[in-house]
Design an enzyme around this catalytic site. Structure first.
Site, short mmCIF file in Angstrom:
data_model
loop_
_atom_site.label_atom_id
_atom_site.label_comp_id
_atom_site.label_asym_id
_atom_site.label_seq_id
_atom_site.Cartn_x
_atom_site.Cartn_y
_atom_site.Cartn_z
N ASP A 118 0.84 -1.19 0.00
CA ASP A 118 0.00 0.00 0.00
C ASP A 118 0.87 1.24 0.00
O ASP A 118 1.54 1.53 0.99
CB ASP A 118 -0.90 -0.02 1.23
CG ASP A 118 -1.91 1.11 1.20
OD1 ASP A 118 -1.77 2.01 0.36
OD2 ASP A 118 -2.83 1.09 2.02
N ASP A 320 -1.77 6.68 -6.07
CA ASP A 320 -2.10 5.65 -5.09
C ASP A 320 -2.22 4.28 -5.75
O ASP A 320 -2.83 4.15 -6.80
CB ASP A 320 -3.42 6.02 -4.40
CG ASP A 320 -3.82 5.00 -3.35
OD1 ASP A 320 -2.95 4.53 -2.60
OD2 ASP A 320 -5.03 4.64 -3.30
#
Ligand SMILES: *[C@@H]1O[C@H](CO)[C@@H](O)[C@H](O)[C@H]1NC(C)=O
Ligand SMILES: *[C@@H]1O[C@H](CO)[C@@H](O)[C@H](O)[C@H]1NC(C)=O
Ligand SMILES: *[C@@H]1O[C@H](CO)[C@@H](O)[C@H](O)[C@H]1NC(C)=O
Ligand SMILES: *[C@@H]1O[C@H](CO)[C@@H](O)[C@H](O)[C@H]1NC(C)=O
Length: 443
Positions: A118, A320
């Site tokens: 992540d 992201d």
């Protein structure tokens, strides 16, 4: 340098049927060997974490997951300062949904685990043996079987960095709990050896999950690649110099054709880059300066305020890996959508599907190019990064959406579907992020 291969997720009916029926044989998950790790999509057809019955189910679920991801990113972006940078999650991170999972191992002898990657998180946790309420798809980590496992002691500096540390009278080991909405987590703060293919991190600090209640539970470990001071990236600065890159393969293949490279060695030398912006209020997010959007060769009239970086409000643009479809704040998305629809007029009437509002029938829909303009770098998306196609339903949708309509919706998110088949370089020491086309999907 580790070269971690990424699994690709098909979202076609054929692949779903293959995964659900003939199953694993089509999935072709190679073993890890040498410095190569395979990466699975957490919600893909080959994932041990779960399967979907249909393309529509999967897309609807991914869009729903993105909604909660966006809420998470927005909450990060507007969070107040404080001792927020910790080696384990804040409660908010329970709601975020990372997309890619790699195999790692913890302890001596090594115990294999799945951990999610992540880029917008500094968290480090693993589900531990006996954890009540953990839903791990793989066996949990057993501290008792590791000769190198060390609880972090009460009174150590790390223990002051976690939220709500608990050190009741007589306790020597630091533990902590966190809450978010109806969920709560209890974890021990611990250190052990972490191995990523042939790379070994001899002292890795993480939260060893012991008890999870509520509905927002992490299904696997988490390896935060955020750039906060105590993230995995910061903990391994000596090994990887806070540098990594990945190539996410197309969602049309099941093969492991993408890669994640940790460390400066083997990174592309010639690559277009844009400066990273830092938001001191949220140091883990990779902010960049998006300056405009083009459809075809037309530069759209996007209100400057929709793109402006503002550390005080959290506004701006982040790159992201955990959001699936690019989200733009409403004024920017509306301008893009209108021009896109104008170019697509001849294709037929606009329909909607799931969270997408600009869809067309027909299997051979070719969209105009879309270019995101950043300081010093234009990224022109190929058609497969612009529209998502359903093979069986013959529907194609603009694979982007407006940010959720709420007061925190100030953040544009350049998401993973739009990054696929590009080498994306995160170079923290030189404060830049790079993009280069790199087809990493096998035919
Ligand atoms: C946190 O831990 C303390 C001590 O174990 C416990 O009393 C408390 O109920 C816990 N809180 C939550 C929300 O789990
Ligand atoms: C996956 O790789 C194998 C062997 O390289 C190849 O035969 C197969 O066609 C590939 N499948 C897909 C869906 O790309
Ligand atoms: C972003 O780019 C615009 C246009 O070039 C410029 O005016 C602005 O100052 C830049 N913002 C940051 C934070 O670099
Ligand atoms: C991006 O494209 C615009 C419009 O074609 C052009 O004016 C600009 O110079 C380009 N920027 C870079 C960094 O290539």
């Amino acid at each position: 340098m580790a070269c971690l291969l990424l699994l690709l997720l098909s979202i076609s009916h054929a692949a779903m049927a293959a995964a659900a029926g003939a199953g694993a044989s089509r999935c072709h998950i190679p073993k890890d060997d040498g410095s190569t790790l395979r990466v699975l999509h957490a919600f893909g057809p080959c994932s041990p974490l779960g399967q979907y019955a249909s393309w529509e189910d999967r897309v609807a679920d991914l869009v729903a997951r993105d909604e909660s991801r966006l809420a998470y990113l927005s909450s990060l972006a507007v969070a107040a300062t404080g001792s927020a940078s910790v080696p384990v999650a804040s409660g908010r991170q329970l709601l975020q949904i990372p997309n890619y999972v790699i195999r790692a191992s913890v302890g001596s002898p090594a115990q294999p685990l799945l951990v999610a990657l992540d880029t917008s998180s500094d968290a480090a946790w693993v589900p531990c043996f006996g954890c009540a309420g953990c839903t791990s798809a793989t066996p949990a980590f057993e501290p008792a079987r590791s000769a190198t496992y060390l609880p972090v002691r009460c009174g150590s500096p790390q223990c002051t960095q976690v939220p709500n540390p608990t050190c009741p009278a007589g306790a020597t080991a630091c533990s902590f709990n966190l809450t978010y909405g109806g969920s709560s987590v209890q974890a021990a703060l611990a250190q052990d050896v972490l191995a990523l293919a042939s790379n070994v991190v001899s002292v890795y600090t993480f939260g060893c999950l012991q008890k999870v209640t509520g509905s927002s539970m992490p299904p696997q470990g988490l390896l935060g690649l955020g750039r906060g001071p105590l993230s995995f990236l910061s903990q391994t600065r000596d090994l990887f110099s806070s540098t990594f890159s990945y190539c996410l393969p197309s969602f049309k293949s099941l093969n492991f054709t993408g890669s994640l490279k940790l460390g400066p060695a083997g990174q592309p030398r010639v690559i277009k880059t844009t400066p990273l912006l830092s938001n001191p209020r949220r140091s883990s997010l990779y902010y960049v300066n998006m300056t405009g959007i083009m459809v075809g060769r037309k530069v759209l009239d996007v209100p400057a305020a929709a793109l402006a970086f503002d550390p005080a409000t959290g506004a701006g643009t982040v790159v992201d890996s955990g959001t699936m479809f690019t989200r733009l704040v409403a004024p920017a998305y509306m301008v893009l959508r209108e021009e896109f629809r104008r170019r697509m007029r001849a294709v037929g009437p606009v329909t909607s599907l799931g969270g997408f509002d600009t869809c067309y029938s027909g299997s051979a829909v070719t969209p105009p190019s879309v270019t995101f303009m950043f300081t010093g770098m234009n990224v022109t998306l190929p058609p497969e990064n612009v529209m998502i196609h359903s093979t069986a339903g013959s529907t194609a949708c603009l694979a982007m959406a407006a940010a959720p309509d709420n007061v925190n919706s100030v953040l544009n998110v350049f998401a993973n579907m739009q990054q696929q088949n590009h080498r994306v370089l995160f170079d923290v020491p030189n404060s830049k992020i790079g993009f280069a086309r790199e087809p990493c999907t096998s035919a």
